[in-house]
Design an enzyme around this catalytic site. Structure first.
Site, PDB file in Angstrom:
ATOM      1  N   ASP A 121       0.877  -1.167   0.000  1.00 28.08           N
ATOM      2  CA  ASP A 121       0.000   0.000   0.000  1.00 28.08           C
ATOM      3  C   ASP A 121       0.915   1.218   0.000  1.00 28.08           C
ATOM      4  OD1 ASP A 121      -1.641   2.158   0.518  1.00 28.08           O
ATOM      5  OD2 ASP A 121      -2.624   1.267   2.259  1.00 28.08           O
ATOM      6  N   VAL A 122       0.964   1.927  -1.108  1.00 23.93           N
ATOM      7  CA  VAL A 122       1.936   3.012  -1.247  1.00 23.93           C
ATOM      8  C   VAL A 122       1.602   4.240  -0.415  1.00 23.93           C
ATOM      9  CG1 VAL A 122       2.604   2.257  -3.563  1.00 23.93           C
ATOM     10  CG2 VAL A 122       0.819   4.006  -3.304  1.00 23.93           C
TER      11      VAL A 122
ATOM     12  N   ASN B  90       5.489   5.085  -9.714  1.00 23.84           N
ATOM     13  CA  ASN B  90       4.557   5.080 -10.833  1.00 23.84           C
ATOM     14  C   ASN B  90       3.091   4.998 -10.434  1.00 23.84           C
ATOM     15  OD1 ASN B  90       3.694   4.465 -13.752  1.00 23.84           O
ATOM     16  ND2 ASN B  90       3.095   2.590 -12.688  1.00 23.84           N
TER      17      ASN B  90
ATOM     18  N   TYR C  21      -5.950  15.631  -9.509  1.00 20.28           N
ATOM     19  CA  TYR C  21      -4.884  15.082 -10.348  1.00 20.28           C
ATOM     20  C   TYR C  21      -3.848  16.148 -10.690  1.00 20.28           C
ATOM     21  CZ  TYR C  21      -2.814  12.147 -14.017  1.00 20.28           C
ATOM     22  OH  TYR C  21      -1.961  11.388 -14.771  1.00 20.28           O
TER      23      TYR C  21
ATOM     24  N   LYS D  56       0.078  16.185  -9.381  1.00 24.46           N
ATOM     25  CA  LYS D  56       1.189  16.072 -10.330  1.00 24.46           C
ATOM     26  C   LYS D  56       2.104  17.296 -10.268  1.00 24.46           C
ATOM     27  CE  LYS D  56       0.171  12.014 -11.745  1.00 24.46           C
ATOM     28  NZ  LYS D  56       1.045  10.883 -11.379  1.00 24.46           N
TER      29      LYS D  56
ATOM     30  N   VAL E  92      -1.698   6.561 -23.219  1.00 23.54           N
ATOM     31  CA  VAL E  92      -1.987   5.161 -23.522  1.00 23.54           C
ATOM     32  C   VAL E  92      -3.312   4.798 -22.868  1.00 23.54           C
ATOM     33  CG1 VAL E  92      -1.278   2.767 -23.090  1.00 23.54           C
ATOM     34  CG2 VAL E  92       0.422   4.457 -23.755  1.00 23.54           C
TER      35      VAL E  92
END
Length: 272
Positions: free
Chosen positions: A63-64, A90, A156, A160, A189
């Site tokens: 769990d990051v 990532n 988001y 970032k 992607v």
């Protein structure tokens, strides 16, 4: 021999998408790779594929957003593979979507735990060993949203932006240690994260243009090309050739050789 032969890489969010592409590319170049995410089944699939190709991989559920989980994962990676030479942060999350006054503040803040807390915790766990050994590299997978004002995407974009600044701050503090850190945009992607965005009712309501773009990409096989380009960019930065660019954020169209030449020219002019 690959250019990362003998090195150990740790990749978070490695079970799919960009993280998987990065991990597999690093393994192709000789790195022993620790694969981290919350999905053990996905990680084992990636690890099995790396081993099938002759590489070395270790899957570790993590769990990051949790300090103890990250520290345990780093310890497992080091015990299983050796000291970490390359850290790739990532893991990411796209939402919540909507105006700041309508989104759930707790959900918004949980997103920042992944965007901001996670890379800070990874740095805190991994950088001391790199500094002690006088070498190491970290790549934080940021996004083009870091330099955009995108209505209804505040969690988001803010996360970032913060990642890029965290990388810049770390680079300034790491000057002279032999450790380099970078932030990158991975490209576009149609990943599971993109699918989650496309299928989100809130994204459909507030981000219609983005949803349509994602829907078009979902059926376009050429839309997957940036997986390989992103993995190559991480490999290039891991090679050590661009360590002088530590602290910077780069997008796939950016020419690293040109940026490096400009940096050397700037340094020469400053010394004159």
């Amino acid at each position: 021999m690959g250019i990362l032969e003998g090195q150990v890489a740790l990749v978070s969010g490695a079970g799919r998408g960009f993280g998987r592409a990065i991990a597999e590319r690093l393994a192709q170049e000789g790195a022993r790779v620790a694969l981290l995410s919350r999905s053990g089944a996905q990680l084992e699939e990636v690890a099995a594929e790396i081993r099938r190709r002759g590489g070395a991989a270790l899957s570790v559920e993590c769990d990051v957003t949790d300090r103890a989980s990250i520290e345990a994962a780093v310890k497992a990676a080091q015990e299983g593979l050796g000291p970490i030479d390359l850290l790739v942060n990532n893991a990411g999350i796209p939402g919540p979507f909507g105006p700041i006054w309508e989104v759930d503040p707790e959900e918004w803040w949980r997103a920042q735990a992944i965007h901001i807390r996670a890379p800070m915790l990874f740095m805190h766990a991994v950088l001391p060993g790199m500094v002690a050994r006088g070498r190491g590299r970290m790549v934080c997978v940021s996004a083009i949203a870091s330099r955009m004002v995108a209505p209804n995407l505040s969690a988001y974009c803010t996360g970032k932006i913060a990642q890029n600044r965290l990388v810049a701050e770390a680079a300034a503090e790491l000057a002279g240690t032999g450790v380099a850190v970078f932030a990158i945009d991975p490209g576009f992607v149609f990943t599971q994260l993109a699918r989650d965005t496309m299928e989100s009712p809130e994204a459909q309501k507030y981000l219609g243009g983005m949803v349509e773009r994602l829907r078009a990409a979902s059926g376009d096989p050429t839309a997957q090309a940036d997986l390989a380009r992103c993995a190559q960019r991480v490999l290039d930065l891991a090679s050590g050739r661009y360590d002088a660019l530590s602290g910077n954020y780069y997008e796939l169209p950016d020419d690293l050789d040109m940026a490096l030449a400009a940096k050397k020219t700037e340094a020469a002019e400053g010394a004159a």
